[in-house]
Design a protein around this motif. Structure first.
Motif, PDB file in Angstrom:
ATOM      1  N   ASN A 169       6.033   4.438  -5.580  1.00 49.62           N
ATOM      2  CA  ASN A 169       7.031   4.542  -4.531  1.00 49.62           C
ATOM      3  C   ASN A 169       7.142   3.248  -3.737  1.00 49.62           C
ATOM      4  O   ASN A 169       6.183   2.801  -3.099  1.00 49.62           O
ATOM      5  N   GLN A 170       8.321   2.646  -3.784  1.00 43.47           N
ATOM      6  CA  GLN A 170       8.527   1.338  -3.148  1.00 43.47           C
ATOM      7  C   GLN A 170       8.420   1.400  -1.635  1.00 43.47           C
ATOM      8  O   GLN A 170       7.926   0.481  -0.991  1.00 43.47           O
ATOM      9  N   GLY A 171       8.867   2.493  -1.036  1.00 49.96           N
ATOM     10  CA  GLY A 171       8.786   2.637   0.411  1.00 49.96           C
ATOM     11  C   GLY A 171       7.347   2.665   0.895  1.00 49.96           C
ATOM     12  O   GLY A 171       6.994   2.007   1.885  1.00 49.96           O
ATOM     13  N   ILE A 172       6.529   3.444   0.198  1.00 49.83           N
ATOM     14  CA  ILE A 172       5.121   3.528   0.570  1.00 49.83           C
ATOM     15  C   ILE A 172       4.434   2.182   0.393  1.00 49.83           C
ATOM     16  O   ILE A 172       3.700   1.713   1.275  1.00 49.83           O
ATOM     17  N   LEU A 173       4.668   1.540  -0.738  1.00 51.10           N
ATOM     18  CA  LEU A 173       4.029   0.247  -1.017  1.00 51.10           C
ATOM     19  C   LEU A 173       4.451  -0.812  -0.001  1.00 51.10           C
ATOM     20  O   LEU A 173       3.627  -1.598   0.483  1.00 51.10           O
ATOM     21  N   THR A 174       5.730  -0.842   0.335  1.00 46.18           N
ATOM     22  CA  THR A 174       6.222  -1.848   1.287  1.00 46.18           C
ATOM     23  C   THR A 174       5.607  -1.649   2.667  1.00 46.18           C
ATOM     24  O   THR A 174       5.168  -2.620   3.312  1.00 46.18           O
ATOM     25  N   GLN A 175       5.571  -0.401   3.127  1.00 50.54           N
ATOM     26  CA  GLN A 175       4.987  -0.146   4.447  1.00 50.54           C
ATOM     27  C   GLN A 175       3.492  -0.451   4.450  1.00 50.54           C
ATOM     28  O   GLN A 175       2.964  -1.010   5.420  1.00 50.54           O
ATOM     29  N   LEU A 176       2.836  -0.152   3.347  1.00 51.65           N
ATOM     30  CA  LEU A 176       1.404  -0.419   3.246  1.00 51.65           C
ATOM     31  C   LEU A 176       1.145  -1.932   3.257  1.00 51.65           C
ATOM     32  O   LEU A 176       0.209  -2.414   3.921  1.00 51.65           O
ATOM     33  N   LYS A 177       1.973  -2.679   2.568  1.00 56.94           N
ATOM     34  CA  LYS A 177       1.834  -4.146   2.559  1.00 56.94           C
ATOM     35  C   LYS A 177       1.993  -4.702   3.972  1.00 56.94           C
ATOM     36  O   LYS A 177       1.234  -5.567   4.410  1.00 56.94           O
ATOM     37  N   ASN A 178       2.973  -4.192   4.712  1.00 57.98           N
ATOM     38  CA  ASN A 178       3.216  -4.676   6.074  1.00 57.98           C
ATOM     39  C   ASN A 178       2.029  -4.372   6.997  1.00 57.98           C
ATOM     40  O   ASN A 178       1.673  -5.187   7.858  1.00 57.98           O
ATOM     41  N   ILE A 179       1.436  -3.198   6.810  1.00 55.33           N
ATOM     42  CA  ILE A 179       0.288  -2.841   7.649  1.00 55.33           C
ATOM     43  C   ILE A 179      -0.888  -3.780   7.377  1.00 55.33           C
ATOM     44  O   ILE A 179      -1.504  -4.324   8.306  1.00 55.33           O
ATOM     45  N   TYR A 180      -1.177  -4.004   6.078  1.00 55.10           N
ATOM     46  CA  TYR A 180      -2.301  -4.890   5.743  1.00 55.10           C
ATOM     47  C   TYR A 180      -2.027  -6.316   6.205  1.00 55.10           C
ATOM     48  O   TYR A 180      -2.937  -7.035   6.633  1.00 55.10           O
TER      49      TYR A 180
ATOM     50  N   ALA B 256      -0.275  -7.130   8.887  1.00 58.39           N
ATOM     51  CA  ALA B 256      -0.474  -7.147  10.341  1.00 58.39           C
ATOM     52  C   ALA B 256      -1.955  -7.109  10.708  1.00 58.39           C
ATOM     53  O   ALA B 256      -2.373  -7.642  11.743  1.00 58.39           O
ATOM     54  N   MET B 257      -2.769  -6.489   9.847  1.00 62.82           N
ATOM     55  CA  MET B 257      -4.210  -6.396  10.113  1.00 62.82           C
ATOM     56  C   MET B 257      -4.966  -7.659   9.687  1.00 62.82           C
ATOM     57  O   MET B 257      -6.126  -7.830  10.030  1.00 62.82           O
ATOM     58  N   GLY B 258      -4.276  -8.495   8.918  1.00 67.21           N
ATOM     59  CA  GLY B 258      -4.958  -9.690   8.404  1.00 67.21           C
ATOM     60  C   GLY B 258      -5.870  -9.375   7.238  1.00 67.21           C
ATOM     61  O   GLY B 258      -6.777 -10.154   6.914  1.00 67.21           O
ATOM     62  N   ASP B 259      -5.665  -8.240   6.584  1.00 66.77           N
ATOM     63  CA  ASP B 259      -6.469  -7.830   5.432  1.00 66.77           C
ATOM     64  C   ASP B 259      -5.843  -8.428   4.182  1.00 66.77           C
ATOM     65  O   ASP B 259      -5.052  -7.790   3.481  1.00 66.77           O
ATOM     66  N   ASN B 260      -6.208  -9.672   3.869  1.00 66.61           N
ATOM     67  CA  ASN B 260      -5.556 -10.422   2.804  1.00 66.61           C
ATOM     68  C   ASN B 260      -5.804  -9.819   1.424  1.00 66.61           C
ATOM     69  O   ASN B 260      -4.925  -9.809   0.560  1.00 66.61           O
ATOM     70  N   GLU B 261      -7.018  -9.298   1.227  1.00 63.95           N
ATOM     71  CA  GLU B 261      -7.354  -8.737  -0.088  1.00 63.95           C
ATOM     72  C   GLU B 261      -6.435  -7.567  -0.438  1.00 63.95           C
ATOM     73  O   GLU B 261      -5.850  -7.520  -1.525  1.00 63.95           O
ATOM     74  N   ASN B 262      -6.332  -6.626   0.486  1.00 63.50           N
ATOM     75  CA  ASN B 262      -5.452  -5.477   0.234  1.00 63.50           C
ATOM     76  C   ASN B 262      -3.979  -5.871   0.248  1.00 63.50           C
ATOM     77  O   ASN B 262      -3.155  -5.291  -0.471  1.00 63.50           O
ATOM     78  N   PHE B 263      -3.635  -6.845   1.091  1.00 61.87           N
ATOM     79  CA  PHE B 263      -2.273  -7.352   1.160  1.00 61.87           C
ATOM     80  C   PHE B 263      -1.841  -7.861  -0.220  1.00 61.87           C
ATOM     81  O   PHE B 263      -0.752  -7.520  -0.711  1.00 61.87           O
ATOM     82  N   MET B 264      -2.695  -8.666  -0.864  1.00 61.39           N
ATOM     83  CA  MET B 264      -2.371  -9.231  -2.174  1.00 61.39           C
ATOM     84  C   MET B 264      -2.354  -8.148  -3.251  1.00 61.39           C
ATOM     85  O   MET B 264      -1.540  -8.187  -4.184  1.00 61.39           O
ATOM     86  N   ARG B 265      -3.236  -7.163  -3.115  1.00 60.97           N
ATOM     87  CA  ARG B 265      -3.269  -6.056  -4.083  1.00 60.97           C
ATOM     88  C   ARG B 265      -1.940  -5.289  -4.073  1.00 60.97           C
ATOM     89  O   ARG B 265      -1.385  -4.968  -5.137  1.00 60.97           O
ATOM     90  N   ILE B 266      -1.443  -5.020  -2.894  1.00 60.35           N
ATOM     91  CA  ILE B 266      -0.188  -4.264  -2.789  1.00 60.35           C
ATOM     92  C   ILE B 266       0.987  -5.111  -3.246  1.00 60.35           C
ATOM     93  O   ILE B 266       1.924  -4.600  -3.891  1.00 60.35           O
ATOM     94  N   LYS B 267       0.954  -6.404  -2.918  1.00 62.27           N
ATOM     95  CA  LYS B 267       2.041  -7.302  -3.378  1.00 62.27           C
ATOM     96  C   LYS B 267       2.119  -7.276  -4.904  1.00 62.27           C
ATOM     97  O   LYS B 267       3.217  -7.280  -5.487  1.00 62.27           O
TER      98      LYS B 267
END
Length: 420
Positions: free
Chosen positions: A391-402, A404-415
């Motif tokens: 689901n693109q909506g879920i993935l996009t919102q999750l990427k934005n949260i990570y 904003a938190m500065g969680d680069n590892e999870n940010f890159m995983r979701i990207k």
């Protein structure tokens, strides 16, 4: 001179009467010969002076005119139905007043035939999505035979299907004025040869069962249509922007059927449109009490609670929606958003702090709270991914949260999951 004038006048009247009679006869002959166009020309030629004729000739004229237009209607001229019906009705009125009934029986039979033709033509129009034409024909059939109130009901339905709401509203109001109920009994029996259940009139059904060709007779009651009519009236008022009348109609409809969930939802939506969100929530609570397992109801209450800043109430509603439907994507997204919104609200306060030791301590405290809110929001979406992995909506919102938190590892995983 006076005597001569009287004689001339009398002769003139006689000549007019003779002309009318000849034109009527010409129309009848042309109709018999199958030349309906010539029959129409002849009968219409007599119209201008028929009002001065005696009742006998008037009845003959309108009877013949009715037959001409009935024939035109049968040949596909839809505009001929109304003059045919009006002509036969005129025959009945004239002969009722005169006390004579030379043409009344046949006129009545013709009107019954016209009514049936109108209904058949309306069915064809509905199949071709010519809804307004169908509605007009069904209404005319009802006016010809007022005892057949079901034609008025179907006229309203056709008008609604075509989006002709003002016409439908007239018909629905007339149905309510005459006290139309619409309930009845459908007579069924099973064909012993085919095993199929068929609908018949009661007399035919009983005879077939007695003969042994049918079995298992069933008398099936059909429900009253009063609630549907009032509900549709309210919906049309809403569609036409007549909100006050719509609210009155909903009140009447709910008094008639207080446990109709869809009726409650329609009324709730009207209050939402009018900006009365408290009334909306109140009605939604009523709907939930009647349909507690409807995930959409819980979700909608959550949306309003979230708009009002009542995050705890919103979460409770979203969680209930997810409990009922574990794949409810929007409920997951909005549940996550309640935490993100609370986290974002802390950022403004954090940015307003100075550089004193107390401000720095306060900043760190608020940051921890903000990150906790963001983490809860992310955890909800990670759960949602288990049932909605692409689901693109879920993935996009999750990427934005990570992000904003500065969680680069999870940010890159979701990207990567987004294909970015």
């Amino acid at each position: 001179m006076k005597t001569k004038i009287s004689i001339i006048a009398a002769m003139s009247i006689a000549m007019v009467g003779l002309a009318q009679k000849n034109e009527i006869k010409d129309a009848e002959k042309a109709l018999k010969d199958g030349d309906v166009a010539a029959a129409k020309t002849s009968i219409e030629a007599a119209m201008g002076s028929i009002s001065g004729a005696d009742e006998k000739m008037q009845a003959q004229y309108y009877y013949t005119r009715g037959k001409v237009y009935a024939d035109l209607a049968k040949k596909g001229d839809d505009s001929a139905f109304e003059p045919a019906a009006n002509s036969f009705q005129k025959v009945l009125e004239i002969e009722e007043q005169s006390g004579k009934s030379k043409y009344s029986n046949e006129a009545t039979q013709y009107m019954a035939s016209i009514s049936a033709d109108l209904v058949n033509s309306a069915v064809s129009d509905n199949e071709q999505q010519k809804f307004e034409s169908a509605a007009d024909k069904l209404y005319m059939s009802y006016k010809i035979s007022p005892k057949d109130t079901t034609y008025l009901y179907y006229a309203a339905s056709s008008a609604v299907n075509g989006g002709h709401y003002e016409k439908a509203l007239e018909y629905y109001n007339e149905l309510q004025e005459i006290g139309y109920d619409g309930s009845g009994i459908v007579y069924k029996a099973t064909n012993t040869e085919t095993g199929e259940q068929e609908i018949m009139d009661k007399t035919q059904r009983d005879l077939m069962v007695k003969s042994g060709t049918y079995k298992d007779p069933v008398d099936e009651k059909t429900p009253s249509k009063k609630a549907e009519i009032v509900k549709n009236t309210a919906l049309i008022y809403t569609q036409l922007g007549q909100d006050d009348k719509a609210l009155e109609a909903y009140k009447a409809a709910r008094a008639n059927d207080p446990e109709d969930v869809n009726l409650i939802l329609n009324e709730a939506n009207l209050y939402f449109k009018l900006g009365d969100k408290d009334k909306f929530k109140e009605l939604m609570a009523e709907a939930i009490a009647l349909a507690p397992d409807n995930a959409d109801l819980h979700y909608n209450v959550g949306v309003i609670s979230m708009e009002q800043g009542n995050f705890e109430e919103a979460r409770e509603s979203y969680k209930k929606a997810i409990e009922i439907n574990p794949s409810y994507t929007n409920a997951y997204l909005n549940l996550s958003t309640t935490y993100v919104n609370q986290g974002n609200a802390l950022i403004d306060e954090m940015n307003s702090l100075g550089n004193s030791r107390a401000d720095i301590a306060k900043y760190d405290e608020l940051k921890t709270k903000k990150d906790n809110f963001f983490t809860q929001g992310a955890d909800i979406l990670e759960t949602a991914l288990k049932t909605n992995p692409d689901n693109q909506g879920i993935l996009t919102q999750l990427k934005n949260i990570y992000g904003a938190m500065g969680d680069n590892e999870n940010f890159m995983r979701i990207k990567k999951l987004l294909g970015e």
